[in-house]
Design a protein around this motif. Sequence first.
Motif, PDB file in Angstrom:
ATOM      1  N   LEU A 138      39.471  58.023  25.223  1.00 31.28           N
ATOM      2  CA  LEU A 138      40.871  58.384  25.085  1.00 31.28           C
ATOM      3  C   LEU A 138      41.650  57.084  24.401  1.00 31.28           C
ATOM      4  O   LEU A 138      42.686  56.905  24.673  1.00 31.28           O
ATOM      5  N   CYS A 139      40.741  56.259  23.741  1.00 28.38           N
ATOM      6  CA  CYS A 139      41.197  54.938  23.300  1.00 28.38           C
ATOM      7  C   CYS A 139      42.518  55.190  22.511  1.00 28.38           C
ATOM      8  O   CYS A 139      42.528  55.885  21.415  1.00 28.38           O
TER       9      CYS A 139
ATOM     10  N   ALA B  23      45.358  56.720  23.004  1.00 26.22           N
ATOM     11  CA  ALA B  23      45.942  57.828  23.004  1.00 26.22           C
ATOM     12  C   ALA B  23      47.214  57.827  23.741  1.00 26.22           C
ATOM     13  O   ALA B  23      47.476  56.534  24.489  1.00 26.22           O
TER      14      ALA B  23
ATOM     15  N   VAL C 219      39.500  54.309  28.592  1.00 27.41           N
ATOM     16  CA  VAL C 219      41.211  54.358  28.111  1.00 27.41           C
ATOM     17  C   VAL C 219      41.655  53.175  27.739  1.00 27.41           C
ATOM     18  O   VAL C 219      42.854  52.903  27.873  1.00 27.41           O
TER      19      VAL C 219
ATOM     20  N   THR D 225      45.337  53.162  26.229  1.00 29.13           N
ATOM     21  CA  THR D 225      45.922  54.108  26.348  1.00 29.13           C
ATOM     22  C   THR D 225      47.196  54.026  27.079  1.00 29.13           C
ATOM     23  O   THR D 225      47.226  53.222  27.902  1.00 29.13           O
TER      24      THR D 225
ATOM     25  N   THR E  37      46.144  48.748  28.123  1.00 26.29           N
ATOM     26  CA  THR E  37      46.334  50.090  28.558  1.00 26.29           C
ATOM     27  C   THR E  37      47.520  50.059  29.532  1.00 26.29           C
ATOM     28  O   THR E  37      47.803  49.042  30.195  1.00 26.29           O
TER      29      THR E  37
END
Length: 246
Positions: free
Chosen positions: A170-171, A173, A190, A193, A214
Amino acid sequence: MTQDKRRRPLPPAAATTVRAEPATGWGHPLGGLLAAVLGRRQDLAPVPRPGGPSLAGTDLAGRVFTGRRLRAADLRGAFLSGADLRGTDLRAADLRGTDLRDADLSSATLSGADLRGALLAGTHLNGADLRDADLRAAYLFRADLRGAFLLRADLREANFGETVLRGAVLCDADATGAVLDSTDLRGADVCGTAFAEALLSAPRLDRLRWSAATTWPRREWAHRLRSASRQTGPGRFEVVDTAGRG
């Protein structure tokens, strides 16, 4: 109608010749359910997508599309619950408000697809390519996204309650305002993210990979994840202490 009849493959030309009255806003039979699930109305006005077949509002529940090319297809408000879409090319398809409950989209290509307000409860999306897809306000309760690619996907206000995202990427996102209640994120990536304003409740975070870029919904989560993680590289971390679950 027997299951075999419901799931029989479409003839070769059907993907480009089937026509049905398009769903008008949320006026089709599933509208009440979707509106209740998502708590808001969605705009299903057509968006120009050259070259794709028009199947808006069509009842295709349980049908087989394995490996078909439906790139840039107009499937707004279509009924595809239980359909077999494994390996299907749905790049840049318009799937706004589409009913995909319990459908199998394993290894399907949905990069750049518009899935705003789609109903994806119990849907199999393991290994699917959802890079740059728009899943705003989509309902993915108990969906299976193991190993899925969601790089740069727009996940704002999507519902991932009890969803399996194990090993998913999910980078970068945007999951702002998303619901991640009892979501399985074990081994997911992530990095970069955005989880700002997301509801993160009792997630499974073992081996979760994240980065300094993140963003977490509360400062408490940032501290909790940092204390439960080991640094694996410059600005990169991995959760090693399952006590970070909360």
